[in-house]
Every structure is written in C-alpha cells, then in structure tokens.
Write a protein that holds these residues in place. Structure first.
Motif, PDB file in Angstrom:
ATOM      1  N   GLN A 106      43.471  72.463  -8.044  1.00 58.83           N
ATOM      2  CA  GLN A 106      44.314  73.177  -6.941  1.00 58.83           C
ATOM      3  C   GLN A 106      44.395  71.822  -6.444  1.00 58.83           C
ATOM      4  O   GLN A 106      45.184  71.430  -5.531  1.00 58.83           O
ATOM      5  N   MET A 107      43.387  71.723  -5.093  1.00 58.96           N
ATOM      6  CA  MET A 107      43.320  70.733  -4.708  1.00 58.96           C
ATOM      7  C   MET A 107      43.724  69.024  -5.074  1.00 58.96           C
ATOM      8  O   MET A 107      44.757  68.922  -4.503  1.00 58.96           O
ATOM      9  N   LEU A 131      35.053  76.222 -10.117  1.00 59.72           N
ATOM     10  CA  LEU A 131      35.188  75.286  -9.518  1.00 59.72           C
ATOM     11  C   LEU A 131      36.466  74.648 -10.036  1.00 59.72           C
ATOM     12  O   LEU A 131      37.270  73.519  -9.728  1.00 59.72           O
ATOM     13  N   ALA A 173      45.867  75.717 -12.052  1.00 62.61           N
ATOM     14  CA  ALA A 173      46.077  75.273 -10.927  1.00 62.61           C
ATOM     15  C   ALA A 173      46.556  74.377 -11.246  1.00 62.61           C
ATOM     16  O   ALA A 173      46.648  73.589  -9.906  1.00 62.61           O
ATOM     17  N   SER A 216      46.633  73.873   0.069  1.00 62.56           N
ATOM     18  CA  SER A 216      44.619  73.418  -0.732  1.00 62.56           C
ATOM     19  C   SER A 216      43.773  74.111  -0.659  1.00 62.56           C
ATOM     20  O   SER A 216      42.866  74.656  -1.233  1.00 62.56           O
ATOM     21  N   LEU A 222      39.327  81.276  -2.368  1.00 60.93           N
ATOM     22  CA  LEU A 222      38.590  81.327  -2.950  1.00 60.93           C
ATOM     23  C   LEU A 222      36.983  82.006  -3.140  1.00 60.93           C
ATOM     24  O   LEU A 222      36.590  82.753  -3.905  1.00 60.93           O
ATOM     25  N   VAL A 223      36.615  81.029  -2.339  1.00 61.14           N
ATOM     26  CA  VAL A 223      35.063  81.357  -2.273  1.00 61.14           C
ATOM     27  C   VAL A 223      34.883  82.182  -0.795  1.00 61.14           C
ATOM     28  O   VAL A 223      33.588  82.783  -0.291  1.00 61.14           O
ATOM     29  N   THR A 254      39.190  75.536 -11.038  1.00 62.69           N
ATOM     30  CA  THR A 254      40.311  76.538 -10.034  1.00 62.69           C
ATOM     31  C   THR A 254      40.880  75.581  -9.141  1.00 62.69           C
ATOM     32  O   THR A 254      41.695  74.165  -8.643  1.00 62.69           O
ATOM     33  N   ILE A 255      39.659  74.896  -8.147  1.00 59.73           N
ATOM     34  CA  ILE A 255      39.632  74.800  -6.683  1.00 59.73           C
ATOM     35  C   ILE A 255      40.298  73.360  -6.730  1.00 59.73           C
ATOM     36  O   ILE A 255      40.473  72.764  -5.814  1.00 59.73           O
ATOM     37  N   SER A 307      42.729  84.252  -8.480  1.00 58.19           N
ATOM     38  CA  SER A 307      41.353  84.507  -7.331  1.00 58.19           C
ATOM     39  C   SER A 307      40.536  85.763  -7.408  1.00 58.19           C
ATOM     40  O   SER A 307      39.570  85.376  -7.903  1.00 58.19           O
ATOM     41  N   GLN A 312      43.661  77.421   1.308  1.00 50.79           N
ATOM     42  CA  GLN A 312      43.398  78.776   0.204  1.00 50.79           C
ATOM     43  C   GLN A 312      42.566  78.780  -0.402  1.00 50.79           C
ATOM     44  O   GLN A 312      42.085  79.255  -1.189  1.00 50.79           O
ATOM     45  N   ILE A 313      41.385  77.394   0.067  1.00 51.38           N
ATOM     46  CA  ILE A 313      39.717  77.811  -0.652  1.00 51.38           C
ATOM     47  C   ILE A 313      39.087  79.017  -0.233  1.00 51.38           C
ATOM     48  O   ILE A 313      38.167  79.439  -0.782  1.00 51.38           O
TER      49      ILE A 313
END
Length: 576
Positions: free
Chosen positions: A388-389, A382, A443, A206, A213-214, A384-385, A359, A209-210
C-alpha cells in the motif's frame, strides 16, 4: 474571450483542454476564478456538471505567482506532518489491545465502550469547525495548537488514576486529533504545487495509516512487556519533535488572514458557531446509535431509533441553517453542490471503511484463526503495509506526470473490491502464498487511490476554501471508519453465533465472546477448539464481504470525480 490590453500573449499547451488558453505576459493570477458552466465549457473536458452551479475554474496559471517550500525544508515539513498523522492514527487503534489491562486496573468493564467512543465522538464532531479555523488563522500555528491538545490528552490518559480521568484524556486527545489530518493536508497544499502534490499526499497518507495497522501490535507489546500507559506516553516525544521543527519553518499562507484581535466579533461570526452547535449533537447522536446498535441495545430498540431520529431531525435543521449562511457557512453549499466534491467525499468514506475494516479483521484472523502472537500477526501484515505504501507513492508520482487522477480512483475501487472479496475465502488452512498474494491485491488497490479524492477536491475549489474542503474530507474519513467498524462488529457477532451453532454447538457463544479472540483456546475443551476456529474464520469472512461492498461503492463514486488534469501547463511564446 475578453479583449486583451496587450498584444503580447503566451500560449499554454499541455493542459487538459483542447483549446489554447491565453493570458497576458507577466499577469499574475493568485486566485482561481469562478466561472459559469458556459464559460467553463471552453476550458475543461468535463461537460457533466450541473448547470445551476457556479464552479471554481482552477487553472495551472493560478499557481505561478505562489511561493512554495523546497529542498530540505519541504522534506522536514512533509516528515513532521506525516509523523503527527501517524501518532494520531496509531492512537486510534493502539488502545484496542490495552483495554483488558486498563479495565483490570480501574475495575471498569462497564466503561469499555467509552474508551474508544469518547475519542471518536470529539474528533468527528469538531472536524468541520477546524476547517473554518484553518481558513481564518495561520495553518502552522493552528496545527501546532491541535497537536498540543492531542499531546495534552495523551498525557492525561497516561497519568489517569481513574476510569473517568482516562475517558476525559481520550476526549481531549480526540479534540486535538480532529485538526491534525485536515491540517496536514492544508499545510501540504500550501507548500507543494498541485501537479506535484499527489506524490507527497500519497506518502503522508500511506505512512500515516500504517499507524492503524501496527497499533494493535505496538499496544500489545507495550502492555505485555511494560505497562499500558506507554501506549500514550510514546505520543509525547514524537509530538515534541514535530512542534520543535515546525516552529522554525515558515509555512506559506494562501489566503489573507485577519488578526483575531482586530475584529473579534467578525472572527467569531466567520467561524459559524451556530452551525457547529447544530452539527456536533447531530454527529454525536449518529455515532452513539452506530456504537450501541446491536451491542448495548438492539437495533430496533427505542434508544437506537430515537438516536437515529434525533440525529436526522437535527441534521435537517443544520442543513437549513447552512443554506441560509451561504458561502460563510461551516460547510458551504456552493462547495457541496459541486459533483466532484461530494463524490470525493463518498469515495473517502467508503475507502476508509474498507481500509479500517480490513486492517482490524486481518489482524484478528491471524491471531484468532491462525493462533499467532500479536507480534507475529504484525509481521504477517507486512504485505499489506509495504504494498500500500509503495503504490501510494508510485501512483502519486505518475499522477503528477500524466495528469489524470480518475483512472487511479477507478482502479483502486476495482482492486480493493477484488482483494477484499478474496480475503473472504480465507480458511484456517489457507497457504502462506495465498494469503500474501490476496493481501497484495487489495493493498495495491488501496494504495492507488487513497490520495485521489483529496487531489480532486483541491483541483476544483478555490484556494481560500482548501482548509474547509480538507476538513470535510477528513470528517468523511472518520465517519466512514466509525460506520463500517460498527457494521463489521454487528456482522461479526451475528456470524460468530451462527457459526458456533454449526461447528461447535456444545460451546457457549457467550463464553467464547467473553474469552476474546486469543483466550478462547484456554477456556474451552480441546476437542471443541477446531470447531470454534472454523466459526471464527467464517465470521471474519462475513466482515470481508462488508469491506468488499464498501470498496465497490467507492468504485461507483469514482466515476463522478471528473476527467480533469492537474498536469502543469507548458508555456511557449508564439512566433511573431
């Protein structure tokens, strides 16, 4: 049941079987045994495996004699391999927002396709071979070698003085990146017992995979306020810290390693290099067809059809060679015949397809449709991030406590499909509460299931094949991302042209495409802007349907990973 030499026994309770499992006291079992279907019937609830297969019978007792990393050393190992995966996945997406500046510096608009594909092709083609390398040499030193290659590629890219040099740097970075994800999975499996592994894998995946996204957010900020070269310079200090800390930590080995210098020929044979030289062009032709289809060439063109046919023909030769090699093959048939393994590979392929498409196009929705800056679009992601984490860690902990991973994979497929479908209802005026809530649903689903295919594979294959299994999982992840990004790009381009004819017929579709997602507002007349925004919104919705379809496919595949438990058995001595 075999006759025991000792009358003293221990009874294992709390496993996923209905019958007690006996083993002699003090007997140390270090390798999972291979058992036929009939033998497995008494020790597993899964009765649906093919009777022709020889299955590895993984037992909780097989790990009792192993030494694991604990305490601060374990946290450092998990943190460092996670950091390496983060910068690697960040590197795959950060280049997207830097490409306009790069093409301006090098006057190389025609090379844009190679900036992304050179990395992807090298990474995808090498991944199965890296599994064999990890199975032959120390996982720590192999991981550090691939990390060095990745950092070298990043440095070449950052120092590039021409478009060709930039492409070479991306290719070298891709070669290094090919061994990082499966290396991280292999190292974690060596450091953490199976019943605790899901939580650590959930955190690693998790957080890593951020980076996807970022990436566009960081790339846009660095390009805007410094230079695009910092998109690659930032990899060096992170990689240096990772290598330095791992250097001083002993990573336990689960298989016997034969030093390369002792038998060079045997080592080279064990790597199955002929299999690699058959597989690499197969993957390269497939990726070229997916990247060029519908963009550089029409899907029905001779070039694309030829690439697909060439890839398919060479794949048939590769399969024949691997069958001949047997268990010594780069991708062993005995492993791929196990239903849990190939279903897990399908889950990972479709899961990552959903993940990467969602994403990329959520960021595009916020920037193109809502008109926000790259920085603010990152803030809008955020929900989603964080969701999911958080769910990845929670699901990992609960799997360790409850034992069963299949329900989480099934739930993941359901919620991911629902969440992606809800994203397809977005409009230019969707309320804040709605787009936050819909993001969280998808997410949460992806967080529930991202590590479950890995746990399933590690639970069913012998430890000596762990690195090979992880390389196949990593390859499916990369291939899934490449395939579904290609499908999404084709769907988006087609949908945008059709929607422009409907909402803004006076605007040139070619001019809108050339201006980019954030630039069309500056080149078209103001009265036409709302129509173009509606066209963008509708085209992005089509892409979210593709993501929902991929999630639904992962749901179907999830039913094949077996009702098995990873919960550690409790042992008690019977009363005499």
């Amino acid at each position: 049941m075999e006759k025991r030499e000792s009358s003293e026994t221990e009874v294992a309770i709390g496993s996923d079987t209905n019958e007690p499992h006996y083993k002699p006291i003090n007997e140390s079992v270090k390798e999972p045994s291979y058992a036929t279907k009939d033998e497995q019937a008494s020790t597993t609830d899964d009765k649906t495996e093919d009777s022709s297969n020889l299955q590895p019978a993984q037992t909780n007792a097989s790990e009792d004699g192993w030494h694991y990393v604990t305490g601060m050393k374990l946290y450092l190992v998990i943190g460092m391999v996670t950091l390496a995966c983060f910068i690697m996945l960040l590197d795959t997406s950060i280049v997207a927002t830097a490409i306009p500046s790069i093409t301006s510096d090098f006057h190389s608009l025609g090379d844009v396709g190679w900036y992304g594909s050179s990395y992807l092709i090298c990474s995808c083609a090498l991944q199965p071979l890296t599994g064999k390398i990890y199975s032959r040499f120390s996982s720590k030193w192999v991981f550090m070698f691939f990390l060095f290659l990745f950092e070298l590629g990043s440095m070449i890219t950052a120092l590039a003085t021409s478009s060709n040099m930039f492409i070479v740097g991306r290719a070298v970075a891709g070669m290094g990146g090919s061994g990082l994800v499966n290396g991280a999975l292999t190292i974690i499996s060596a450091c953490v017992p199976l019943h605790k592994r899901a939580a650590y894998l959930g955190f690693m995946m998790s957080f890593g995979q951020i980076g996807i996204l970022v990436g566009p957010l960081i790339g846009g900020a660095l390009t805007e306020y410094t230079t695009w070269r910092w998109c690659f310079w930032i990899n060096l200090p992170a990689g240096g810290v990772t290598a330095l800390i791992l250097f001083f930590i002993n990573i336990p080995s689960r298989i016997e390693k034969i030093p390369f210098r002792n038998n060079v020929k045997a080592t080279l044979v064990s790597l199955d290099l002929p299999g690699f030289f058959l597989f690499a062009p197969t993957a390269i032709m497939l990726l070229f067809a997916l990247q060029w289809g519908g963009t550089k060439y029409a899907w029905g063109s001779a070039t694309i059809i030829g690439l697909f046919c060439g890839s398919g023909g060479l794949f048939a030769v590769f399969v024949a060679w691997e069958y001949k090699k047997g268990d010594d093959a780069m991708i062993p048939f005995s492993m791929m015949k196990i239903r849990i393994v190939w279903c897990s590979c399908l889950i990972m392929l479709f899961f990552f397809g959903t993940q990467i498409v969602t994403s990329y196009y959520l960021a595009l929705y916020f920037q193109a449709v809502r008109g926000v800056t790259p920085t603010l679009s990152g803030v809008y992601l955020l929900p989603t991030i964080l969701s999911q984490m958080l769910l990845a860690v929670i699901a990992g902990v609960l799997v360790g406590r409850l034992g069963y991973y299949m329900p989480w994979a099934i739930t993941s497929g359901v919620l991911s499909a629902i969440g992606s479908g809800l994203l397809a209802t977005f409009t230019p005026t969707t309320s804040t509460g709605t787009w936050i809530g819909f993001q969280i649903i998808g997410a949460v689903g992806r967080g529930c299931g991202m590590q479950m295919p890995i746990i399933a594979v590690q639970n069913v294959i012998p430890s000596k094949q762990t690195s090979v299994g992880m390389s196949i999982i990593a390859f499916c992840q990369t291939l899934g991302g490449a395939m579904f990004l290609s499908f999404a790009q084709t769907g988006f381009n087609t949908g945008l042209k059709e929607a422009l004819h409907q909402y803004a017929p006076e605007v040139s579709a070619e001019a809108v495409a050339a201006a980019g997602a954030t630039g069309f507002r500056h080149i078209i007349p103001a009265p036409s802007v709302p129509g173009v925004i509606h066209a963008y919104s509708q085209a992005i919705n089509h892409v979210f349907y593709i993501a929902a379809g991929a999630a639904a496919a992962s749901f179907v595949a999830s039913w094949g990973i077996g009702w098995k438990s990873i919960k550690k058995a409790k042992t008690v001595k019977p009363e005499v």
